[in-house]
Design a protein around this motif. Structure first.
Motif, short mmCIF file in Angstrom:
data_model
loop_
_atom_site.label_atom_id
_atom_site.label_comp_id
_atom_site.label_asym_id
_atom_site.label_seq_id
_atom_site.Cartn_x
_atom_site.Cartn_y
_atom_site.Cartn_z
N UNK A 1 0.84 -1.20 0.00
CA UNK A 1 0.00 0.00 0.00
C UNK A 1 0.87 1.25 0.00
N UNK A 2 1.97 1.23 0.79
CA UNK A 2 2.91 2.35 0.78
C UNK A 2 3.40 2.62 -0.64
N UNK A 3 3.82 1.57 -1.30
CA UNK A 3 4.39 1.70 -2.64
C UNK A 3 3.37 2.25 -3.64
N UNK A 4 2.11 1.88 -3.45
CA UNK A 4 1.06 2.29 -4.39
C UNK A 4 0.53 3.70 -4.11
N UNK A 5 0.61 4.15 -2.87
CA UNK A 5 -0.08 5.39 -2.49
C UNK A 5 0.83 6.54 -2.08
N UNK A 6 2.04 6.26 -1.62
CA UNK A 6 2.88 7.34 -1.14
C UNK A 6 3.55 8.09 -2.29
N UNK A 7 4.00 9.28 -1.98
CA UNK A 7 4.70 10.12 -2.95
C UNK A 7 6.00 9.44 -3.41
N UNK B 1 1.88 13.07 1.38
CA UNK B 1 1.95 11.63 1.10
C UNK B 1 3.35 11.06 1.37
N UNK B 2 3.93 11.52 2.47
CA UNK B 2 5.20 10.96 2.94
C UNK B 2 4.90 9.83 3.91
N UNK B 3 5.95 9.19 4.42
CA UNK B 3 5.76 8.04 5.31
C UNK B 3 5.45 8.53 6.72
N UNK B 4 4.19 8.38 7.11
CA UNK B 4 3.73 8.90 8.40
C UNK B 4 4.36 8.14 9.57
N UNK B 5 4.60 6.86 9.39
CA UNK B 5 5.20 6.07 10.47
C UNK B 5 6.63 6.51 10.76
N UNK B 6 7.40 6.75 9.71
CA UNK B 6 8.76 7.24 9.89
C UNK B 6 8.75 8.62 10.53
N UNK B 7 7.85 9.48 10.06
CA UNK B 7 7.74 10.82 10.61
C UNK B 7 7.42 10.77 12.09
N UNK B 8 6.50 9.91 12.48
CA UNK B 8 6.11 9.80 13.89
C UNK B 8 7.25 9.26 14.74
N UNK B 9 7.96 8.27 14.24
CA UNK B 9 9.07 7.69 15.00
C UNK B 9 10.14 8.75 15.28
N UNK B 10 10.50 9.51 14.26
CA UNK B 10 11.51 10.57 14.45
C UNK B 10 10.99 11.61 15.44
#
Length: 331
Positions: free
Chosen positions: A10-16, A94-103
């Motif tokens: 889903x990440x690959x299909x939907x993220x920027x 449309x960036x990776x929200x999980x990575x953003x939250x972890x940082x």
């Protein structure tokens, strides 16, 4: 297909195309078997959220030292506000929200007791200086879990390290967190300063409020919208007019709050307190058992610094009193 693999599809299909896909992570220093439910960045977020250093943020100063009142920000509530702002931006781009939250959740783990006053005190004491963002990385790599560290991915550690000054993060998610951090603290510090009677929102110059807005929610909305609207091409930035007004707001806060003699009156006591604790803990017999391993590996001063940096405001005060303040004699 596992739940994790489905999420990564889903990440690959939907993220920027500019997003950091979890399947392409540079990985961990110690390889691990993949989780069937969570992506690597989701696991990093969970590890940070459940670690001891994260819990201690609730009793660490943000701006106002030991404020009386339940509504002033602490380092923990600041972290949560950064996470919310950064996730809003990441989702819109449309960036990776999980990575953003972890940082976001890990960016201030290395902050000292008594806020930047404690950081400056340790910086003066340590050969080579002390910087909280480097300490945050040291915590997740070496100090947490009795020396095992959290074994986070490279992208999360890089975002934590680069969240404030100098080199930009390798990912757009990390660059978003850097700006979300600044948006959060400048605006909530205005709120806290008003609560403390240090300033009123009406004191902010008209040349700033006419561009950004007169209320905290308006300013955050303006800044976030400007970031999203101007960053669709993979370069994280604001509109020049908005950026100029934001920089002026930062300068205004430095003059009227961050260097305010009334707001910072108690901070003059911090260097002596931190210095006294540092002198005491430089004796190996005074270090707690779990810090003696650090002393053996990295030296006694590094161990003393790590121990002090991890303290909450309350614990540092209590330890100082226990060591240096005479106790009443009970008969």
């Amino acid at each position: 297909m596992t739940v994790r693999e489905r999420t990564q599809t889903i990440e690959e299909q939907t993220l920027s195309p500019y997003a950091a896909l979890s399947k392409n992570t540079l990985g961990r220093d110690t390889p691990e078997e993949e989780c069937t439910l969570r992506t690597p960045y989701q696991r990093d977020r969970d590890r940070i959220l459940h670690c001891k250093s994260f819990r201690r943020l609730k009793h660490k100063t943000q701006v106002f030292l030991s404020p009386e009142g339940d509504h002033y920000r602490t380092r923990l509530t600041h972290t949560l506000e950064v996470s919310q702002i950064a996730r809003t931006i990441a989702r819109a781009l449309r960036l990776n929200e999980d990575l953003t939250e972890a940082i976001s959740l890990g960016h201030d783990l290395g902050h000292t007791p008594f806020g930047h006053a404690g950081e400056r005190a340790l910086n003066d004491l340590m050969e080579g200086g002390f910087r909280h963002y480097e300490q945050s990385v040291r915590i997740v790599e070496k100090l947490e879990k009795s020396g095992a560290g959290l074994n986070l991915t490279k992208e999360v550690r890089d975002g934590i390290l680069c969240h404030t000054k100098g080199t930009e993060a390798m990912t757009l998610e990390g660059r978003v967190v850097r700006l979300a951090d600044r948006i959060a603290y400048i605006n909530h510090d205005i709120d806290d300063a008003e609560r403390a009677g240090v300033l009123h929102e009406k004191d902010i110059p008209r040349e700033i409020t006419s561009v950004l807005g007169g209320r905290r929610s308006e300013r955050i909305d303006t800044l976030v919208h400007s970031l999203v609207e101007n960053s669709l091409d993979g370069r994280i930035r604001m509109d020049p007019e908005i950026q100029e007004a934001f920089d002026k707001l930062y300068d205004f806060m430095f003059e009227y709050v961050y260097l305010n003699s009334y707001a910072k009156a108690e901070e003059k006591k911090v260097p002596n307190l931190i210095g006294a604790l540092f002198d005491y803990l430089r004796k190996p017999e005074n270090l707690p058992d779990d810090m003696r391993r650090i002393a053996e590996q990295d030296g006694i001063e590094r161990a003393a610094c790590d121990y002090i940096a991890g303290m909450t405001d309350h614990f540092a005060l209590e330890l100082f009193q226990d060591i240096y303040v005479p106790k009443s004699w009970n008969i």
